[in-house]
Design a protein around this motif. Structure first.
Motif, PDB file in Angstrom:
ATOM      1  N   VAL A  19       0.840  -1.194   0.000  1.00 25.99           N
ATOM      2  CA  VAL A  19       0.000   0.000   0.000  1.00 25.99           C
ATOM      3  C   VAL A  19       0.878   1.248   0.000  1.00 25.99           C
ATOM      4  CG1 VAL A  19      -1.863  -1.184   1.189  1.00 25.99           C
ATOM      5  CG2 VAL A  19      -0.142   0.045   2.515  1.00 25.99           C
ATOM      6  N   ALA A  20       0.335   2.347  -0.514  1.00 25.86           N
ATOM      7  CA  ALA A  20       1.065   3.619  -0.516  1.00 25.86           C
ATOM      8  C   ALA A  20       1.295   4.070   0.921  1.00 25.86           C
ATOM      9  CB  ALA A  20       0.275   4.669  -1.286  1.00 25.86           C
ATOM     10  N   LYS A  21       2.476   4.607   1.176  1.00 24.80           N
ATOM     11  CA  LYS A  21       2.833   4.949   2.555  1.00 24.80           C
ATOM     12  C   LYS A  21       2.369   6.348   2.949  1.00 24.80           C
ATOM     13  CE  LYS A  21       7.481   6.893   1.904  1.00 24.80           C
ATOM     14  NZ  LYS A  21       8.886   6.777   2.321  1.00 24.80           N
ATOM     15  N   ASN A  22       1.848   7.130   1.990  1.00 27.72           N
ATOM     16  CA  ASN A  22       1.509   8.518   2.313  1.00 27.72           C
ATOM     17  C   ASN A  22       0.037   8.852   2.062  1.00 27.72           C
ATOM     18  OD1 ASN A  22       1.984   8.252  -0.482  1.00 27.72           O
ATOM     19  ND2 ASN A  22       2.377  10.435  -0.715  1.00 27.72           N
ATOM     20  N   GLY A  23      -0.849   7.849   2.039  1.00 31.02           N
ATOM     21  CA  GLY A  23      -2.268   8.151   1.927  1.00 31.02           C
ATOM     22  C   GLY A  23      -3.027   7.134   1.106  1.00 31.02           C
ATOM     23  N   ASP A  35       7.162   1.875  -0.628  1.00 26.69           N
ATOM     24  CA  ASP A  35       8.450   1.347  -0.154  1.00 26.69           C
ATOM     25  C   ASP A  35       8.482  -0.155  -0.370  1.00 26.69           C
ATOM     26  OD1 ASP A  35       9.729   3.644   0.579  1.00 26.69           O
ATOM     27  OD2 ASP A  35       9.104   3.575   2.691  1.00 26.69           O
ATOM     28  N   LEU A  36       9.488  -0.634  -1.105  1.00 31.31           N
ATOM     29  CA  LEU A  36       9.742  -2.065  -1.241  1.00 31.31           C
ATOM     30  C   LEU A  36      10.925  -2.381  -0.341  1.00 31.31           C
ATOM     31  CD1 LEU A  36       9.350  -2.494  -5.123  1.00 31.31           C
ATOM     32  CD2 LEU A  36       7.601  -2.437  -3.343  1.00 31.31           C
ATOM     33  N   THR A  37      10.660  -3.029   0.791  1.00 33.50           N
ATOM     34  CA  THR A  37      11.661  -3.212   1.834  1.00 33.50           C
ATOM     35  C   THR A  37      12.418  -4.528   1.664  1.00 33.50           C
ATOM     36  OG1 THR A  37       9.939  -4.152   3.257  1.00 33.50           O
ATOM     37  CG2 THR A  37      10.361  -1.797   3.447  1.00 33.50           C
ATOM     38  N   ARG A  38      13.503  -4.649   2.404  1.00 33.77           N
ATOM     39  CA  ARG A  38      14.403  -5.804   2.252  1.00 33.77           C
ATOM     40  C   ARG A  38      13.728  -7.134   2.541  1.00 33.77           C
ATOM     41  NH1 ARG A  38      19.835  -4.215   1.944  1.00 33.77           N
ATOM     42  NH2 ARG A  38      20.231  -2.053   2.548  1.00 33.77           N
ATOM     43  N   ASN A  39      12.764  -7.144   3.443  1.00 35.31           N
ATOM     44  CA  ASN A  39      12.143  -8.424   3.816  1.00 35.31           C
ATOM     45  C   ASN A  39      11.278  -9.005   2.697  1.00 35.31           C
ATOM     46  OD1 ASN A  39      10.044  -6.642   3.921  1.00 35.31           O
ATOM     47  ND2 ASN A  39       9.503  -7.032   6.075  1.00 35.31           N
ATOM     48  N   MET A  40      11.183  -8.328   1.558  1.00 35.72           N
ATOM     49  CA  MET A  40      10.427  -8.873   0.426  1.00 35.72           C
ATOM     50  C   MET A  40      11.244  -9.871  -0.373  1.00 35.72           C
ATOM     51  SD  MET A  40       8.436  -5.476  -0.950  1.00 35.72           S
ATOM     52  CE  MET A  40       7.395  -4.525   0.153  1.00 35.72           C
ATOM     53  N   ALA A 192      18.675  -7.027  -1.121  1.00 37.15           N
ATOM     54  CA  ALA A 192      19.957  -6.326  -1.146  1.00 37.15           C
ATOM     55  C   ALA A 192      19.824  -4.901  -1.646  1.00 37.15           C
ATOM     56  CB  ALA A 192      20.944  -7.082  -2.035  1.00 37.15           C
ATOM     57  N   MET A 193      18.698  -4.587  -2.277  1.00 35.19           N
ATOM     58  CA  MET A 193      18.506  -3.276  -2.899  1.00 35.19           C
ATOM     59  C   MET A 193      17.061  -2.823  -2.693  1.00 35.19           C
ATOM     60  SD  MET A 193      19.181  -2.330  -6.873  1.00 35.19           S
ATOM     61  CE  MET A 193      18.710  -0.739  -7.546  1.00 35.19           C
ATOM     62  N   PRO A 194      16.720  -2.327  -1.501  1.00 31.91           N
ATOM     63  CA  PRO A 194      15.345  -1.851  -1.280  1.00 31.91           C
ATOM     64  C   PRO A 194      15.048  -0.654  -2.186  1.00 31.91           C
ATOM     65  CG  PRO A 194      16.767  -1.181   0.517  1.00 31.91           C
ATOM     66  CD  PRO A 194      17.583  -2.107  -0.338  1.00 31.91           C
ATOM     67  N   LEU A 195      13.784  -0.531  -2.589  1.00 35.90           N
ATOM     68  CA  LEU A 195      13.399   0.512  -3.531  1.00 35.90           C
ATOM     69  C   LEU A 195      12.321   1.415  -2.944  1.00 35.90           C
ATOM     70  CD1 LEU A 195      13.111  -1.541  -6.865  1.00 35.90           C
ATOM     71  CD2 LEU A 195      15.047  -0.149  -6.098  1.00 35.90           C
ATOM     72  N   GLU A 196      12.389   2.671  -3.347  1.00 38.14           N
ATOM     73  CA  GLU A 196      11.286   3.597  -3.115  1.00 38.14           C
ATOM     74  C   GLU A 196      10.757   4.025  -4.471  1.00 38.14           C
ATOM     75  OE1 GLU A 196      11.327   8.045  -2.033  1.00 38.14           O
ATOM     76  OE2 GLU A 196      11.066   7.034  -0.098  1.00 38.14           O
ATOM     77  N   VAL A 197       9.483   3.741  -4.744  1.00 33.07           N
ATOM     78  CA  VAL A 197       8.859   4.058  -6.026  1.00 33.07           C
ATOM     79  C   VAL A 197       7.917   5.225  -5.814  1.00 33.07           C
ATOM     80  CG1 VAL A 197       7.510   3.159  -7.960  1.00 33.07           C
ATOM     81  CG2 VAL A 197       9.018   1.630  -6.672  1.00 33.07           C
ATOM     82  N   GLN A 368      -9.859  11.516  -9.392  1.00 25.92           N
ATOM     83  CA  GLN A 368      -9.286  11.097  -8.113  1.00 25.92           C
ATOM     84  C   GLN A 368      -8.865   9.647  -8.231  1.00 25.92           C
ATOM     85  OE1 GLN A 368     -11.620  12.463  -4.473  1.00 25.92           O
ATOM     86  NE2 GLN A 368     -13.163  12.779  -6.056  1.00 25.92           N
ATOM     87  N   ILE A 369      -7.826   9.277  -7.505  1.00 24.60           N
ATOM     88  CA  ILE A 369      -7.468   7.867  -7.394  1.00 24.60           C
ATOM     89  C   ILE A 369      -7.521   7.469  -5.919  1.00 24.60           C
ATOM     90  CG2 ILE A 369      -6.029   7.992  -9.462  1.00 24.60           C
ATOM     91  CD1 ILE A 369      -3.577   7.705  -7.671  1.00 24.60           C
ATOM     92  N   PHE A 370      -7.957   6.243  -5.693  1.00 20.08           N
ATOM     93  CA  PHE A 370      -8.140   5.744  -4.341  1.00 20.08           C
ATOM     94  C   PHE A 370      -7.382   4.429  -4.176  1.00 20.08           C
ATOM     95  CE2 PHE A 370     -11.846   8.207  -5.511  1.00 20.08           C
ATOM     96  CZ  PHE A 370     -12.073   9.013  -4.413  1.00 20.08           C
ATOM     97  N   ASN A 371      -6.917   4.207  -2.969  1.00 20.18           N
ATOM     98  CA  ASN A 371      -6.315   2.936  -2.551  1.00 20.18           C
ATOM     99  C   ASN A 371      -5.257   2.421  -3.530  1.00 20.18           C
ATOM    100  OD1 ASN A 371      -8.198   2.911  -0.384  1.00 20.18           O
ATOM    101  ND2 ASN A 371      -9.729   2.014  -1.734  1.00 20.18           N
ATOM    102  N   PRO A 372      -4.236   3.222  -3.848  1.00 17.20           N
ATOM    103  CA  PRO A 372      -3.177   2.717  -4.750  1.00 17.20           C
ATOM    104  C   PRO A 372      -2.362   1.617  -4.070  1.00 17.20           C
ATOM    105  CG  PRO A 372      -2.564   4.859  -3.855  1.00 17.20           C
ATOM    106  CD  PRO A 372      -3.977   4.602  -3.412  1.00 17.20           C
ATOM    107  N   ARG A 373      -2.082   0.570  -4.833  1.00 17.20           N
ATOM    108  CA  ARG A 373      -1.319  -0.572  -4.319  1.00 17.20           C
ATOM    109  C   ARG A 373      -0.395  -1.079  -5.422  1.00 17.20           C
ATOM    110  NH1 ARG A 373      -6.634  -1.002  -2.649  1.00 17.20           N
ATOM    111  NH2 ARG A 373      -7.147  -1.909  -4.659  1.00 17.20           N
ATOM    112  N   LEU A 374       0.813  -1.421  -5.046  1.00 18.38           N
ATOM    113  CA  LEU A 374       1.715  -2.122  -5.955  1.00 18.38           C
ATOM    114  C   LEU A 374       1.556  -3.619  -5.704  1.00 18.38           C
ATOM    115  CD1 LEU A 374       5.171  -0.263  -6.141  1.00 18.38           C
ATOM    116  CD2 LEU A 374       3.588  -0.755  -7.999  1.00 18.38           C
ATOM    117  N   VAL A 375       1.155  -4.341  -6.726  1.00 17.43           N
ATOM    118  CA  VAL A 375       1.010  -5.796  -6.610  1.00 17.43           C
ATOM    119  C   VAL A 375       2.330  -6.412  -7.067  1.00 17.43           C
ATOM    120  CG1 VAL A 375      -0.313  -7.814  -7.300  1.00 17.43           C
ATOM    121  CG2 VAL A 375      -1.454  -5.589  -7.069  1.00 17.43           C
ATOM    122  N   ILE A 376       3.048  -6.980  -6.128  1.00 20.28           N
ATOM    123  CA  ILE A 376       4.404  -7.489  -6.357  1.00 20.28           C
ATOM    124  C   ILE A 376       4.375  -9.014  -6.433  1.00 20.28           C
ATOM    125  CG2 ILE A 376       6.768  -7.563  -5.477  1.00 20.28           C
ATOM    126  CD1 ILE A 376       5.886  -4.806  -6.364  1.00 20.28           C
TER     127      ILE A 376
END
Length: 609
Positions: A19-23, A35-40, A192-197, A368-376
């Motif tokens: 989920v988006a971290k800012n709303g 945020d795509l964190t290392r634990n992924m 090894a390479m966390p990402l912020e999109v 308007q866009i609602f509930n943005p999610r990155l499906v990984i």
């Protein structure tokens, strides 16, 4: 005799949503961050996508203003890609990709790869559509068929429930992402390479389009008012001429009216009902223009524009309606004529002002866009593979190539015909250059795509100069077949989808196909190069981009699609020439497609250009 031992590796797959971290709710010029964190762990980003819910209503509009608004749609050939102005990808603060002019690049990519099957998939998943008509607009519900009436009266039609007519809905979009990181076929080591999109959203009017028949034609002609109308509903109604434009066969016979007064609609015939493809509904505000007659005598009539009225009811006249049989009747909440003896002629019903802005009583165009999610898509490799990868990272030997682009802008003043654009590229592995000139006039308009679509603009020739050498070795001719005048369709006629004049120089097509293939774009057609006629409704030089497509010039580098050229320290110049009548300002957006190497070691991430 002996079966060889299999070296196949069993790899597990999983999927999760970030989920988006800012709303959860965003609109124009907003920034959406993930945020795509290392634990992924390891992720298959090439098969990942962005999931959002889109609503074509401005967040500042009231309920009454939304009811008064016309039907709008996203840019039909790229869908929700038009909502993205820029995409940025970072890893622990280090820029990996900064993809400016995202929608413009998507225009090139989507049109070059379009086939019928691909277009069908995009309309279902990505918010694209085959036209700007209601039947192809998935952001609204469909109109329900209603029983026709023999004559328009003050009573009939007004009491119909509002849910018989279209209304906006919130639609889910699944959008595959362009760029290098999200198109790399190799699994990506997020551990090894966390990402912020990060996505920067586009302006409202640069992503939205007004409903129209084609070529931006959204005005509908109405039957003349003879004059002498008696008091009551006859002074507040219009009968629309274009019976077949809204899908039925046209004409006033019973066979052309679905349903008719005697024959009910049957399953599968909903598309033949006029309201199914009609963009009018009760409560909507429209602009009525007349060339002459008592409409022009109304107190609020504005010369060149007309009067603004609110629709009270929308009815279909059956086969017993005489001269108006088969027509749609619009009744308004206020009189449009005073009943004088002079006939009103040249009547049109329009969805917006003459310059495309909302009418009085309407709100603002927006989304308007609602509930943005990155499906990984997660990859689960065996422990042995993870161990080998960890050793490679520890030794600084884990490298990954991605194909990305850098956008370079050049401004071309209005009236300058022979242009010289210097491109400061300075990259070591360039695959191709795609240069996309856009019209700087009327960019924030609901009826065109000037801001994000490459335009022909009466260009003549082009040629690049690389390190002092002209390429290709002869000038590329950009002349096209002359376009005929495109006029509004007459009553009971439909606008043809083809365009005489869509034939460009063979040398130009050849150069563009090479450049697109070198940019790792699987070209299926080059028909998108000239979809916009140079004459529209008797305007001598039309520079408005009203039809989908994108016009570009380009150059491929290297000997094939898998090769590249070192342009570090080498000059690159584009000579692009125009006719003398191309007197509009232009912004040349040059997409330099190149290879970047991402290197991961114990000290972090390095990016080599």
């Amino acid at each position: 005799m002996f079966r060889p031992r299999s070296d196949a590796v069993q790899i597990g797959y999983d999927s999760f949503k970030v989920v988006a971290k800012n709303g959860t709710n965003f609109t124009a010029n907003g920034i959406v961050r993930f945020d795509l964190t290392r634990n992924m762990g390891m992720c298959d980003l090439a098969n990942s996508y962005l999931e959002v819910e889109v609503e074509t209503q401005h967040p500042a509009n009231t309920v009454a203003q939304n009811v008064a608004m016309p039907m709008i749609n996203l840019e039909r050939d790229i869908g929700a890609n038009a909502l993205i102005q820029e995409m940025r990808i970072r890893s622990e603060g280090r820029p990996i990709e900064e993809l400016r002019h995202y929608a413009e690049y998507a225009k090139i990519h989507y049109n070059a790869t379009k086939t019928e099957s691909v277009e069908n998939k995009r309309t279902r998943l990505e918010g694209c559509s085959k036209s700007y008509m209601p039947q192809d607009n998935s952001f609204y519900t469909n109109n329900q068929p209603i029983a026709p009436v023999a004559a328009s009266t003050a009573a009939n039609g007004i009491t119909l429930a509002t849910n018989n007519y279209w209304k906006p809905i919130r639609r889910k979009i699944c959008l595959p992402l362009l760029g290098g990181v999200f198109n790399n076929p190799r699994s990506f080591p997020i551990m090894a390479m966390p990402l912020e999109v990060e996505f920067i959203l586009a302006e409202h009017l640069r992503a939205l389009r007004l409903g129209n028949f084609g070529d931006g034609i959204s005005s509908v002609t109405a039957a003349d008012l003879a004059g002498g109308e008696g008091a009551g509903v006859t002074r507040a109604q219009l009968f629309l001429n274009q019976r077949s434009q809204f899908n039925n066969p046209g004409g006033g016979a019973a066979a052309s009216i679905v349903p008719s007064s005697a024959v009910a609609i049957t399953e599968g015939e909903e598309q033949l009902n006029q309201l199914n493809n009609c963009w009018y509904r009760p409560g909507q505000v429209v602009r009525i223009f007349a060339a002459a007659g008592r409409i022009t005598a109304q107190a609020d009539f504005v010369a060149g524009s007309g009067i603004v009225r609110t629709i009270q009811s929308v009815k279909v006249i059956d086969e017993n309606g005489g001269a108006n049989a088969g027509r749609i009747c619009l009744t308004f909440t206020a009189d449009i004529t005073d009943g004088g003896a002079v006939a009103s002629t040249g009547i049109t019903v329009n969805l917006a002002s003459t310059v495309g802005t909302p009418l009085a009583g309407q709100g603002q165009y927006g989304y308007q866009i609602f509930n943005p999610r990155l499906v990984i898509q997660k990859v689960i490799p065996p422990p042995a593979v993870m161990s080998q990868m960890s050793n490679a990272i520890a030794k600084g030997g884990y490298n990954m190539d991605i194909v990305s682009w850098t956008a370079i802008d050049n401004a071309i003043p209005a009236g300058q015909t022979n242009t010289t654009s210097i491109l400061p590229i300075d990259l070591s592995r360039v695959k191709s250059i795609l240069s996309c000139p856009t019209n700087q006039n009327n960019q924030d308009a609901i009826f065109n795509s000037n801001a994000i679509q490459g335009a022909y603009l009466n260009s003549v020739t082009y040629q690049y100069q690389v390190d002092g050498k002209l390429v290709p070795d002869r000038v590329v001719n950009l002349g096209v077949e002359s376009f005929p005048v495109v006029v509004s369709p007459p009553a009971d006629s439909t606008l043809k989808p083809y365009r005489v004049g869509s034939f460009v120089s063979g040398f130009h097509r050849y150069e563009i196909e090479k450049a697109l293939r070198s940019a790792d774009i699987d070209v299926t057609n080059t028909r998108f190069l000239t979809n916009n006629p140079s004459t529209l409704d008797t305007v001598a030089n039309n520079f408005e981009q009203r039809e989908p497509g994108s016009w570009i010039v380009g150059r491929s580098f290297g000997a094939g699609s898998g090769s590249s050229k070192n342009l570090v320290g080498k000059s690159v110049i584009l000579y692009l020439n125009y006719n003398a009548n191309s007197n509009v300002g232009k912004l040349l957006k040059n997409f330099v497609v190149h290879i970047r190497t991402i290197s991961i070691d114990l000290n972090g991430v390095n990016v080599f250009y």
